[in-house]
Design a protein around this motif. Sequence first.
Motif, PDB file in Angstrom:
ATOM      1  N   PRO A  78     -16.358   2.942   3.644  1.00  0.00           N
ATOM      2  CA  PRO A  78     -15.914   2.144   2.513  1.00  0.00           C
ATOM      3  C   PRO A  78     -16.658   2.465   1.372  1.00  0.00           C
ATOM      4  CG  PRO A  78     -17.469   1.058   3.936  1.00  0.00           C
ATOM      5  CD  PRO A  78     -17.397   2.602   4.431  1.00  0.00           C
ATOM      6  N   TRP A  79     -16.336   1.527   0.087  1.00  0.00           N
ATOM      7  CA  TRP A  79     -16.960   1.726  -1.004  1.00  0.00           C
ATOM      8  C   TRP A  79     -18.351   0.881  -1.324  1.00  0.00           C
ATOM      9  CZ3 TRP A  79     -17.044  -3.236  -2.189  1.00  0.00           C
ATOM     10  CH2 TRP A  79     -15.903  -4.091  -1.777  1.00  0.00           C
ATOM     11  N   ASN A  80     -18.824   0.093  -0.336  1.00  0.00           N
ATOM     12  CA  ASN A  80     -20.111  -1.019  -0.616  1.00  0.00           C
ATOM     13  C   ASN A  80     -21.121  -0.347  -0.769  1.00  0.00           C
ATOM     14  OD1 ASN A  80     -19.722  -0.545   2.103  1.00  0.00           O
ATOM     15  ND2 ASN A  80     -20.077  -2.811   2.546  1.00  0.00           N
ATOM     16  N   HIS A 128     -15.291  14.211   6.496  1.00  0.00           N
ATOM     17  CA  HIS A 128     -15.699  13.022   5.766  1.00  0.00           C
ATOM     18  C   HIS A 128     -14.369  12.464   4.836  1.00  0.00           C
ATOM     19  CE1 HIS A 128     -18.428  10.207   3.000  1.00  0.00           C
ATOM     20  NE2 HIS A 128     -17.567   9.462   3.718  1.00  0.00           N
ATOM     21  N   LYS A 129     -14.036  11.325   4.904  1.00  0.00           N
ATOM     22  CA  LYS A 129     -13.078  10.747   3.820  1.00  0.00           C
ATOM     23  C   LYS A 129     -13.658   9.521   3.302  1.00  0.00           C
ATOM     24  CE  LYS A 129     -10.027   8.248   2.634  1.00  0.00           C
ATOM     25  NZ  LYS A 129     -10.292   7.322   1.573  1.00  0.00           N
ATOM     26  N   PRO A 130     -14.165   9.764   2.054  1.00  0.00           N
ATOM     27  CA  PRO A 130     -14.839   8.477   1.485  1.00  0.00           C
ATOM     28  C   PRO A 130     -13.837   7.517   1.007  1.00  0.00           C
ATOM     29  CG  PRO A 130     -15.120  10.397  -0.033  1.00  0.00           C
ATOM     30  CD  PRO A 130     -14.286  10.701   1.345  1.00  0.00           C
ATOM     31  N   ARG A 181      -6.374   9.152  -0.664  1.00  0.00           N
ATOM     32  CA  ARG A 181      -5.863   7.795  -0.155  1.00  0.00           C
ATOM     33  C   ARG A 181      -6.040   7.371   1.197  1.00  0.00           C
ATOM     34  NH1 ARG A 181      -2.206   9.124  -4.338  1.00  0.00           N
ATOM     35  NH2 ARG A 181      -3.058   8.030  -6.069  1.00  0.00           N
ATOM     36  N   GLY A 182      -6.255   6.176   1.371  1.00  0.00           N
ATOM     37  CA  GLY A 182      -6.242   5.775   2.979  1.00  0.00           C
ATOM     38  C   GLY A 182      -5.255   6.030   3.756  1.00  0.00           C
ATOM     39  N   THR A 183      -4.098   5.978   3.121  1.00  0.00           N
ATOM     40  CA  THR A 183      -2.766   6.108   4.003  1.00  0.00           C
ATOM     41  C   THR A 183      -2.373   7.425   4.023  1.00  0.00           C
ATOM     42  OG1 THR A 183      -1.945   5.511   1.708  1.00  0.00           O
ATOM     43  CG2 THR A 183      -1.817   3.614   3.615  1.00  0.00           C
ATOM     44  N   GLY A 228      -6.866   9.420   4.729  1.00  0.00           N
ATOM     45  CA  GLY A 228      -7.234   8.920   5.894  1.00  0.00           C
ATOM     46  C   GLY A 228      -6.808   8.844   6.893  1.00  0.00           C
ATOM     47  N   ALA A 229      -5.266   8.487   7.181  1.00  0.00           N
ATOM     48  CA  ALA A 229      -4.657   8.505   8.169  1.00  0.00           C
ATOM     49  C   ALA A 229      -4.493  10.002   8.818  1.00  0.00           C
ATOM     50  CB  ALA A 229      -3.124   7.913   7.731  1.00  0.00           C
ATOM     51  N   ALA A 230      -4.333  10.875   8.018  1.00  0.00           N
ATOM     52  CA  ALA A 230      -4.129  12.378   8.645  1.00  0.00           C
ATOM     53  C   ALA A 230      -5.480  12.651   9.307  1.00  0.00           C
ATOM     54  CB  ALA A 230      -4.335  13.381   7.243  1.00  0.00           C
ATOM     55  N   THR A 281     -15.807   2.801   9.104  1.00  0.00           N
ATOM     56  CA  THR A 281     -16.329   1.312   8.673  1.00  0.00           C
ATOM     57  C   THR A 281     -15.409   0.850   7.548  1.00  0.00           C
ATOM     58  OG1 THR A 281     -18.510   2.480   9.033  1.00  0.00           O
ATOM     59  CG2 THR A 281     -18.291   0.448   7.527  1.00  0.00           C
ATOM     60  N   GLY A 282     -15.064  -0.357   7.807  1.00  0.00           N
ATOM     61  CA  GLY A 282     -14.125  -1.025   6.905  1.00  0.00           C
ATOM     62  C   GLY A 282     -13.504  -2.120   7.477  1.00  0.00           C
ATOM     63  N   SER A 283     -12.379  -2.430   7.039  1.00  0.00           N
ATOM     64  CA  SER A 283     -11.510  -3.891   7.383  1.00  0.00           C
ATOM     65  C   SER A 283     -11.057  -3.785   8.827  1.00  0.00           C
ATOM     66  CB  SER A 283     -10.496  -4.234   6.635  1.00  0.00           C
ATOM     67  OG  SER A 283      -9.617  -3.108   6.340  1.00  0.00           O
ATOM     68  N   GLU A 286      -5.913   0.028  12.931  1.00  0.00           N
ATOM     69  CA  GLU A 286      -4.957   1.124  12.717  1.00  0.00           C
ATOM     70  C   GLU A 286      -5.240   2.422  13.100  1.00  0.00           C
ATOM     71  OE1 GLU A 286      -2.820  -0.387   9.174  1.00  0.00           O
ATOM     72  OE2 GLU A 286      -2.222   1.738   8.962  1.00  0.00           O
ATOM     73  N   VAL A 287      -6.633   2.868  12.472  1.00  0.00           N
ATOM     74  CA  VAL A 287      -7.129   4.106  12.691  1.00  0.00           C
ATOM     75  C   VAL A 287      -7.497   4.286  14.254  1.00  0.00           C
ATOM     76  CG1 VAL A 287      -7.841   4.486  10.477  1.00  0.00           C
ATOM     77  CG2 VAL A 287      -9.698   3.404  11.895  1.00  0.00           C
ATOM     78  N   ALA A 288      -7.957   3.184  14.670  1.00  0.00           N
ATOM     79  CA  ALA A 288      -8.309   3.432  16.075  1.00  0.00           C
ATOM     80  C   ALA A 288      -7.123   3.849  17.106  1.00  0.00           C
ATOM     81  CB  ALA A 288      -8.947   2.187  16.721  1.00  0.00           C
TER      82      ALA A 288
HETATM   83  P1  ADP Z   1     -10.818  -1.792   1.710  1.00  0.00           P
HETATM   84  O1  ADP Z   1      -9.431  -2.805   1.794  1.00  0.00           O
HETATM   85  O2  ADP Z   1     -11.943  -2.868   1.362  1.00  0.00           O
HETATM   86  O3  ADP Z   1     -10.755  -0.798   0.739  1.00  0.00           O
HETATM   87  P2  ADP Z   1     -10.421  -0.295   4.105  1.00  0.00           P
HETATM   88  O4  ADP Z   1     -10.646  -0.865   5.516  1.00  0.00           O
HETATM   89  O5  ADP Z   1      -8.759  -0.465   3.821  1.00  0.00           O
HETATM   90  O6  ADP Z   1     -11.023  -1.406   3.203  1.00  0.00           O
HETATM   91  O7  ADP Z   1     -10.801   0.886   3.492  1.00  0.00           O
HETATM   92  C1  ADP Z   1     -12.079   1.688   4.206  1.00  0.00           C
HETATM   93  C2  ADP Z   1     -11.815   2.914   4.282  1.00  0.00           C
HETATM   94  O8  ADP Z   1     -10.560   3.055   4.972  1.00  0.00           O
HETATM   95  C3  ADP Z   1     -11.682   3.631   3.019  1.00  0.00           C
HETATM   96  O9  ADP Z   1     -12.047   5.003   2.850  1.00  0.00           O
HETATM   97  C4  ADP Z   1      -9.963   3.816   2.959  1.00  0.00           C
HETATM   98  O10 ADP Z   1      -9.364   4.670   2.067  1.00  0.00           O
HETATM   99  C5  ADP Z   1      -9.641   4.049   4.454  1.00  0.00           C
HETATM  100  N1  ADP Z   1      -8.112   3.589   4.663  1.00  0.00           N
HETATM  101  C6  ADP Z   1      -7.455   2.721   4.405  1.00  0.00           C
HETATM  102  N2  ADP Z   1      -6.214   2.793   4.968  1.00  0.00           N
HETATM  103  C7  ADP Z   1      -6.184   3.665   5.766  1.00  0.00           C
HETATM  104  C8  ADP Z   1      -5.210   4.095   6.705  1.00  0.00           C
HETATM  105  N3  ADP Z   1      -3.948   3.550   6.914  1.00  0.00           N
HETATM  106  N4  ADP Z   1      -5.805   5.037   7.682  1.00  0.00           N
HETATM  107  C9  ADP Z   1      -6.901   5.764   7.518  1.00  0.00           C
HETATM  108  N5  ADP Z   1      -7.717   5.416   6.634  1.00  0.00           N
HETATM  109  C10 ADP Z   1      -7.246   4.210   5.805  1.00  0.00           C
END
Ligand code: ADP
Length: 486
Positions: A158-160, A182-184, A215-217, A220-222, A235-237, A243-245
């Motif tokens: 995450p960005w925090n 690493h995907k920041p 982008r996360g979607t 990150g997803a890839a 680490t994130g929401s 979804e990632v798990a």
């Molecule tokens: P926030 O909403 O605070 O940005 P996220 O949990 O969405 O929190 O983001 C944390 C990390 O997960 C970031 O690196 C983001 O790019 C990545 N991310 C967001 N959506 C996806 C996704 N669908 N698949 C993989 N990674 C994701």
Amino acid sequence: MGQFEPPEGKLREEYGFFIDGKPDTPVDRERFETVDPSTEQPLVEISAGTEADVDRAVSSARQALDEWRATSATERGQVLFQIADAIRDHSEMLAVIEALESGKPYTQAVFSIKSCIDYFEYFAGLADKVQGDTIPMGWEYVDFTIREPMGVTAHITPWNFPTSIIGRSIAPALAFGNTVVHKPAEETSISALEVARLAVDAGLPPGVFNVVPGRGTEAGAALAGHRDIDSLTFTGSVETGREVARLAVDNVAAPHLELGGKSPHVIFPDADFDAAVPSILRGIFSANSGQSCTAGSRLLVHQDIHDELVDRVVAAASELTLGPPMDDPDMGPLVSAAQYERVTDYIEIGREEVGEPIIGGAPDRTGYYVEPTIFDGVSNDSRIAREEIFGPVLTVIEFSDESEALEIANDTDYGLAAGIFTSDVGRALRFARNIQAGSVFVNEYYAFGTQTPHGGFKQSGIGREKGLEAIRTYTQTKNVGINIEV
Ligand code: ADP
């Protein structure tokens, strides 16, 4: 600019990826813009990684794995010490980057860099202390275990606390012989690109640490769903974590998740108020404007001290300064427009649920600023007490005795952290025993460190990072059984 050096010369205009030990930026990639949260103006442009870029990074990490895992643990540790030195030598540059990207006050950015250095040094020292067991299987056998690296480890962050988290998540992976992709977070990719570059300059072999912003979607997803990763640390929401798990588990890659929190901070009448008040403030306001998964966002106060304590918290919170990161105020802006909207939406929800906050709101100024905001008289059933706001919004909830405090504290979907202030040792230890949380802070919120394990109960996550527990996260056990009578 305020009292610190201006950032000239520290940021480039454009950033790409870091793959196989070097900057790697195909010219035709789409770019996304990051924004300075204190001015709302564009900061830099970054290439958005695609599935193909993630694929190249994972195959680079796969290729580098055999050599890195065969490097002696002592040597790996030495490389990590050199990386720590390189980060230290460039800490001012990295702190400016983190302050500008995330909006956090400069001194707090310096702390994030220091924390990254601490992790690299801690895990550098631990690299050659990872050992197995011998197991008494019977007279005719020798049986022993070896802790081997997981392999290619994926990290989505995450960005925090972008630089600190590189130390927490990536340093142990490297120390124990894994390679990394690493995907920041979109908002804060530069820190990762710079640390990876410094790591290679300091002696880390090419391909061991790759960074693919995007982008996360997409990126990150890839990465989470890539067939050739062996573990995923996210680490994130909670929603994205789920979804990632799922994606990782489809390929039987081990998911390690550090997710959200709605942590209780419980204050009893026998608390030392002089210590409790600044601790409450750090827990939800001054440390990164409450943008922390461990933030102490629910203040549980005993009814007998409610008025006095809340008055003191309000008085101290009103003194906190807000401003751009390089002026080094107590609190900077929130990280992004999206985060600002999320937090101000919750303030509106709070207004509907409990009425006006007793302090705070969003000032009318440029930048994503939100003042320390306190809602008093909150029910633990309200949305502002149950949902993670991830900003400087404190909900005050009253309780009448110890058992009610515990019941409210545990009445949440989350279980990341919990704080208690009391001078009664028995009460503190009963609380520590009965609370459902991965980290318990007694008489100081955020009483944890590099050496202490961290992770969540309930919806707050799976697995642990930091401390010796990181060995479990980044190694897998092999058992060797030998019949010595043959
Ligand atoms: P926030 O909403 O605070 O940005 P996220 O949990 O969405 O929190 O983001 C944390 C990390 O997960 C970031 O690196 C983001 O790019 C990545 N991310 C967001 N959506 C996806 C996704 N669908 N698949 C993989 N990674 C994701």
